[in-house]
Write a protein that holds these residues in place. Structure first.
Motif, PDB file in Angstrom:
ATOM      1  N   LEU A 255       2.506  21.298  34.059  1.00 40.71           N
ATOM      2  CA  LEU A 255       1.140  21.822  34.124  1.00 40.71           C
ATOM      3  C   LEU A 255       0.346  21.274  32.941  1.00 40.71           C
ATOM      4  O   LEU A 255       0.807  21.368  31.794  1.00 40.71           O
ATOM      5  N   PRO A 256      -0.847  20.730  33.156  1.00 34.51           N
ATOM      6  CA  PRO A 256      -1.615  20.146  32.042  1.00 34.51           C
ATOM      7  C   PRO A 256      -2.344  21.202  31.202  1.00 34.51           C
ATOM      8  O   PRO A 256      -3.564  21.169  31.041  1.00 34.51           O
ATOM      9  N   LEU A 257      -1.577  22.160  30.673  1.00 36.23           N
ATOM     10  CA  LEU A 257      -2.141  23.150  29.753  1.00 36.23           C
ATOM     11  C   LEU A 257      -2.591  22.452  28.472  1.00 36.23           C
ATOM     12  O   LEU A 257      -1.907  21.549  27.981  1.00 36.23           O
ATOM     13  N   ILE A 258      -3.713  22.872  27.918  1.00 37.59           N
ATOM     14  CA  ILE A 258      -4.205  22.275  26.678  1.00 37.59           C
ATOM     15  C   ILE A 258      -4.568  23.378  25.689  1.00 37.59           C
ATOM     16  O   ILE A 258      -4.847  24.514  26.071  1.00 37.59           O
ATOM     17  N   THR A 259      -4.531  23.037  24.408  1.00 33.16           N
ATOM     18  CA  THR A 259      -5.014  23.947  23.376  1.00 33.16           C
ATOM     19  C   THR A 259      -6.396  23.486  22.926  1.00 33.16           C
ATOM     20  O   THR A 259      -6.660  22.295  22.833  1.00 33.16           O
ATOM     21  N   ILE A 260      -7.281  24.445  22.684  1.00 32.96           N
ATOM     22  CA  ILE A 260      -8.624  24.168  22.159  1.00 32.96           C
ATOM     23  C   ILE A 260      -8.808  25.065  20.946  1.00 32.96           C
ATOM     24  O   ILE A 260      -8.835  26.293  21.067  1.00 32.96           O
ATOM     25  N   MET A 368       6.523  25.205  28.256  1.00 29.99           N
ATOM     26  CA  MET A 368       5.377  24.340  28.536  1.00 29.99           C
ATOM     27  C   MET A 368       5.383  23.155  27.583  1.00 29.99           C
ATOM     28  O   MET A 368       6.108  23.124  26.591  1.00 29.99           O
ATOM     29  N   ARG A 369       4.559  22.171  27.907  1.00 30.41           N
ATOM     30  CA  ARG A 369       4.326  21.037  27.018  1.00 30.41           C
ATOM     31  C   ARG A 369       2.824  20.760  27.028  1.00 30.41           C
ATOM     32  O   ARG A 369       2.258  20.411  28.057  1.00 30.41           O
ATOM     33  N   SER A 370       2.175  20.964  25.880  1.00 31.62           N
ATOM     34  CA  SER A 370       0.723  20.795  25.809  1.00 31.62           C
ATOM     35  C   SER A 370       0.328  19.358  26.142  1.00 31.62           C
ATOM     36  O   SER A 370       0.871  18.409  25.580  1.00 31.62           O
ATOM     37  N   ALA A 371      -0.620  19.218  27.068  1.00 28.89           N
ATOM     38  CA  ALA A 371      -1.104  17.888  27.435  1.00 28.89           C
ATOM     39  C   ALA A 371      -2.052  17.324  26.386  1.00 28.89           C
ATOM     40  O   ALA A 371      -2.222  16.106  26.287  1.00 28.89           O
ATOM     41  N   ALA A 372      -2.684  18.201  25.607  1.00 26.94           N
ATOM     42  CA  ALA A 372      -3.608  17.733  24.560  1.00 26.94           C
ATOM     43  C   ALA A 372      -3.923  18.881  23.620  1.00 26.94           C
ATOM     44  O   ALA A 372      -4.034  20.033  24.040  1.00 26.94           O
ATOM     45  N   PRO A 387     -17.660  11.999  26.062  1.00 26.65           N
ATOM     46  CA  PRO A 387     -16.233  12.218  25.810  1.00 26.65           C
ATOM     47  C   PRO A 387     -15.612  11.132  24.950  1.00 26.65           C
ATOM     48  O   PRO A 387     -16.038   9.979  24.975  1.00 26.65           O
ATOM     49  N   THR A 388     -14.604  11.502  24.170  1.00 28.85           N
ATOM     50  CA  THR A 388     -13.760  10.515  23.509  1.00 28.85           C
ATOM     51  C   THR A 388     -12.887   9.863  24.585  1.00 28.85           C
ATOM     52  O   THR A 388     -12.833  10.321  25.729  1.00 28.85           O
ATOM     53  N   ASP A 389     -12.202   8.790  24.212  1.00 32.42           N
ATOM     54  CA  ASP A 389     -11.336   8.113  25.190  1.00 32.42           C
ATOM     55  C   ASP A 389     -10.293   9.070  25.742  1.00 32.42           C
ATOM     56  O   ASP A 389     -10.012   9.080  26.949  1.00 32.42           O
ATOM     57  N   ARG A 390      -9.702   9.887  24.863  1.00 33.67           N
ATOM     58  CA  ARG A 390      -8.683  10.830  25.327  1.00 33.67           C
ATOM     59  C   ARG A 390      -9.290  11.903  26.218  1.00 33.67           C
ATOM     60  O   ARG A 390      -8.763  12.230  27.281  1.00 33.67           O
ATOM     61  N   ALA A 392     -11.890  11.746  28.020  1.00 38.57           N
ATOM     62  CA  ALA A 392     -12.346  11.197  29.301  1.00 38.57           C
ATOM     63  C   ALA A 392     -11.266  11.314  30.367  1.00 38.57           C
ATOM     64  O   ALA A 392     -11.548  11.574  31.543  1.00 38.57           O
ATOM     65  N   THR A 393     -10.000  11.135  29.967  1.00 38.17           N
ATOM     66  CA  THR A 393      -8.896  11.235  30.938  1.00 38.17           C
ATOM     67  C   THR A 393      -8.643  12.683  31.339  1.00 38.17           C
ATOM     68  O   THR A 393      -8.025  12.941  32.374  1.00 38.17           O
ATOM     69  N   MET A 394      -9.103  13.645  30.523  1.00 41.66           N
ATOM     70  CA  MET A 394      -8.872  15.059  30.806  1.00 41.66           C
ATOM     71  C   MET A 394     -10.058  15.711  31.503  1.00 41.66           C
ATOM     72  O   MET A 394      -9.977  16.869  31.922  1.00 41.66           O
ATOM     73  N   LEU A 395     -11.153  14.974  31.648  1.00 41.97           N
ATOM     74  CA  LEU A 395     -12.397  15.580  32.096  1.00 41.97           C
ATOM     75  C   LEU A 395     -12.280  16.206  33.487  1.00 41.97           C
ATOM     76  O   LEU A 395     -12.523  17.406  33.672  1.00 41.97           O
ATOM     77  N   ASP A 396     -11.916  15.408  34.489  1.00 36.42           N
ATOM     78  CA  ASP A 396     -11.865  15.923  35.860  1.00 36.42           C
ATOM     79  C   ASP A 396     -10.667  16.837  36.124  1.00 36.42           C
ATOM     80  O   ASP A 396     -10.826  17.895  36.738  1.00 36.42           O
ATOM     81  N   PRO A 397      -9.463  16.459  35.668  1.00 33.44           N
ATOM     82  CA  PRO A 397      -8.325  17.320  36.004  1.00 33.44           C
ATOM     83  C   PRO A 397      -8.253  18.620  35.206  1.00 33.44           C
ATOM     84  O   PRO A 397      -7.664  19.590  35.671  1.00 33.44           O
ATOM     85  N   VAL A 398      -8.848  18.664  34.004  1.00 33.62           N
ATOM     86  CA  VAL A 398      -8.639  19.839  33.149  1.00 33.62           C
ATOM     87  C   VAL A 398      -9.946  20.492  32.696  1.00 33.62           C
ATOM     88  O   VAL A 398     -10.149  21.691  32.891  1.00 33.62           O
ATOM     89  N   LEU A 399     -10.844  19.727  32.075  1.00 37.01           N
ATOM     90  CA  LEU A 399     -12.004  20.331  31.422  1.00 37.01           C
ATOM     91  C   LEU A 399     -13.021  20.891  32.412  1.00 37.01           C
ATOM     92  O   LEU A 399     -13.495  22.031  32.246  1.00 37.01           O
TER      93      LEU A 399
END
Length: 754
Positions: A255-260, A368-372, A387-390, A392-399
């Motif tokens: 699961l692409p869980l992320i920390t903010i 879990m394993r944090s995707a970002a 977006p930063t380069d990183r 940008a890859t998270m924009l549609d699937p996560v953000l």
């Protein structure tokens, strides 16, 4: 075993048995023989292609990276004298990374075979993969001392600043670290504790002038009695902990869980994800995942770690340092959800409808394993189109799914009407020397509000689950304002020309309407401050009295177990309620739940006072070179002894002593919160715009003294305005007060006649 194991079973076995990961070991474990080995090889290759596994020689391992805080084994120096180390828990991507240790002058000596806890920095493109800075040597825990260095012929002595401590420490020649006479220093015990004579210490860091900004947080820590040294047995217990495996947990590593978090966050205890809900009965709805570090797995009831965490109650945060509730091995390593590192969590899976209303939830114990690991600013910029380069890859699937779910939660929040105070938080910026470079107000982004809404909802789910399962817990309680404070608020509101309804059950919606009336007016900040002062202080309790400010009936802290003991108790409650293991609530936890609630409420207040004192001292230090400057502000408090002015630039409160207001006498009206000049009739009241001249800034006490130059554009008079003598008794014009005085006189007449 006749059947081929599932992909999940293979991944779990590899995670639980990191030393037996050859194909033949996996085949033997599942009883796979003959032609079935070809099928096993195919499954392993698929897992490798998808990034679940990394093949290294003939073994398969999880493709992980080193966390920012790691345990290392020191290697012998190379021919150039450089110190290298190998990570003790590496089982990840490619060859074992090379780690170069960068020792500082104050670091303890390190030799081959030493185990150390170190802070790592990735160095792509260099000869090494990481550089390491020593946090401490594992197995050693020298006592730390904060005190004033006194120079002597044989080296020096340290006089501790702690109250009630009169024992001095000898600093042998060569252990002074360049300290000068009268400097504030931080030192550590050197050598064994002797039975005779004074103990020895070596200076670790020089903090300079005891009144300098860099020293103030340490002074506040010691003055308020906040424990900042972990006992040996606590660190030994933390050092012995190993990363949790997959056994008994749901595998959420894909699961692409992320920390903010803030850009300077030192721990990451929560991760989030949102997905569209495809269920036909929830069109436009969302599935929210809130994963929280499983601290309860490592801090078990009755352990040394548990006793120390309960004593501390919470972490304390200062502009230049953190005093953590848990040792670095846990708070910065095993319990921190670092990017790309498998971590144990308790996760809430929450379903909401298109309008943000919760329609169901459940809790799981997972891996879990944090995707970002993203900062608030990085996430917000990506959503805003930069977006930063990183990112940008998270924009549609996560953000974007996260923001869509937040949009729904905002609708639910607007219907619930929690208290919407607008009080910007100050941010103190320090340079490497610990000097204040600027003081600003933190910008409130939608990214901040998004995380807050996710956390509030998860906290509600935790409370509701434990209530439904009849499991004792600690509630976060915020009671309604008491009548006296409400009356004081109404007086301020009335004086500002606004209204707050009386004679009805107070709700946060009523206060929000008041705040809306004031928004954008000259009274905006005054009304927000007065409303805040009318509130009671939140606390912890085993009984549920609701949370007035959030307009919630059931609320408990669940989302920050790294830094709050209350959350750890709630985690244990969830473990017991679900039967997940033996690390749930103990009989002792249950017996002293009321005592724990009071203990951690007290430690929370202790930290708040220490943090406030530190902020005041930093502000005073920052303002010390502005003596004589004329600064705009607003009157934020009235007292018998003077006036408080909140300065616009920094948000600091400066005291204007009543003696500096002029030679005339000023009558203090506590009910109306005014001062009235006996000769001029001038009224000084809350909320008035002023210009104040800074007269004094005292970094040691954190005090600012000022004098008024202008009030509401009118220049304050200078010099005596009347002849010396007793001033005539005149009250600020309040009809009911005059009536009260008249009634008192009549009563005296009647008494005399009797």
């Amino acid at each position: 075993m006749n059947r081929l194991p599932s992909r999940e079973e293979i991944l779990q076995w590899i995670s639980d048995n990191p030393t037996q990961t050859a194909k033949r070991d996996i085949a033997r474990a599942f009883g796979i023989k003959g032609a079935a080995r070809i099928d096993l090889k195919r499954v392993l290759r698929e897992l490798e292609d998808e990034g679940h596994l990394q093949k290294k020689r003939k073994t398969y391992r999880d493709p992980d990276r080193l966390p920012p805080v790691s345990v290392l084994s020191v290697l012998p120096p190379d021919t150039d004298g450089d110190l290298w180390a190998r990570p003790l828990e590496w089982h990840g991507d490619g060859e074992e990374p090379k780690v170069l240790i960068l020792p500082r002058e104050s670091d303890a000596a390190m030799g081959a075979g030493d185990r150390i806890l170190a802070k790592l920095t990735a160095t792509p493109g260099e000869d090494q993969d990481y550089t390491a800075r020593l946090i401490r040597k594992i197995g050693t825990n020298p006592l730390r001392i904060l005190g004033i260095f006194k120079k002597s012929s044989e080296g020096g002595r340290i006089v501790p600043i702690d109250k009630g401590v009169d024992k001095q420490w000898i600093v042998p020649e060569g252990a002074e670290h360049g300290a000068r006479d009268g400097e504030l220093v931080e030192a550590e015990q050197a050598g064994p504790k002797g039975r005779m004579g004074l103990p020895k210490a070596r200076v670790m860091s020089r903090l300079g002038d005891p009144t300098a900004p860099r020293a103030v947080s340490l002074i506040a820590i010691h003055q308020h009695g906040i424990p900042d040294h972990f006992p040996d047995q606590v660190l030994a217990e933390a050092d012995a902990k190993k990363p949790a495996g997959l056994k008994g947990r749901t595998d959420l590593r894909e699961l692409p869980l992320i920390t903010i978090d803030p850009s300077d966050a030192r721990d990451h205890d929560d991760a989030v994800l949102a997905q569209p809900d495809d269920a036909p009965d929830n069109e436009g709805g969302h599935i929210l995942w809130v994963a929280i570090a499983d601290v309860a797995h490592y801090v078990t009831p009755g352990s040394e770690l548990d006793r120390e965490a309960r004593k501390r109650g919470n972490s304390s945060y200062f502009p230049d340092r953190v005093v953590p509730m848990l040792p670095d091995r846990l708070s910065g390593d095993l319990c921190s959800l670092h990017e790309g590192v498998p971590r144990a969590v308790i996760v809430a899976r929450i379903r909401i409808d298109a309008t943000g209303e919760k329609i169901g939830h459940r809790f799981e114990r997972a891996l879990m394993r944090s995707a970002a690991s993203m900062s608030y600013e990085e996430a917000q910029s990506a959503i805003d189109g930069d977006p930063t380069d990183r990112a940008a890859t998270m924009l549609d699937p996560v953000l974007r799914p996260l923001w869509a779910a937040y949009g729904a939660l905002k609708q639910a929040r607007e219907r619930r009407q929690p208290l919407e105070l607008d009080l910007p938080e100050r941010r103190i910026e320090l340079n490497e020397m610990g000097q204040v470079t600027s003081i600003s107000f933190k910008e409130r982004l939608d990214a901040h509000r998004l995380i807050e809404e996710f956390m509030v909802l998860a906290n509600v789910c935790a409370a509701e689950t434990l209530i439904a399962k009849r499991q004792p817990l600690l509630f976060r309680v915020h009671e309604e304002p008491n009548p006296d404070k409400l009356d004081a608020l109404r007086e301020v509101v009335k004086g500002s020309g606004l209204t707050l309804a009386k004679g009805q059950v107070l709700k946060t919606a009523h206060l929000n309407r008041l705040l809306e009336q004031a928004q954008g007016t000259e009274q905006d900040e005054l009304i927000n401050l007065a409303t805040l002062r009318s509130m009671t202080q939140a606390y912890y309790n085993a009984e549920n009295f609701g949370h007035f400010g959030l307009a919630l009936r059931d609320y408990a802290h669940f989302t920050s177990p790294i830094r709050r003991y209350s959350d750890l108790i709630v985690h244990r409650g969830l473990i017991s309620a679900h039967g997940w293991g033996k690390d749930g609530l103990s009989d002792t936890d249950l017996e002293r739940l009321d005592e724990t609630a009071k203990q951690i409420s007290d430690t929370e207040r202790r930290s708040m006072l220490a943090e406030r004192d530190t902020t005041d001292r930093y502000l005073a230090a920052f303002m010390s070179d502005r003596i004589g400057a004329e600064l705009p502000g607003r009157i934020s408090g009235i007292a018998r002894f003077g006036v408080f002015v909140k300065l616009d630039e920094t948000g600091a409160d400066a005291l204007v002593p009543i003696r500096s207001l002029g030679a005339e006498f000023f009558h203090y009206d506590a009910e109306d919160q005014t001062l009235m000049g006996s000769d001029s009739g001038r009224v000084i009241a809350l909320g008035q715009r002023v210009t104040a001249r800074l007269v004094e800034a005292a970094p040691i006490s954190g005090g600012l003294i000022a004098e008024l130059v202008e009030i509401d554009g009118a220049t304050m008079p200078r010099g005596p305005s009347r002849r010396p003598g007793k001033p005539p008794r005149r009250k600020a014009g309040v009809a009911k007060k005059k009536a009260a005085v008249k009634a008192k006189k009549e009563k005296r007449k009647v008494t005399r006649k009797r």
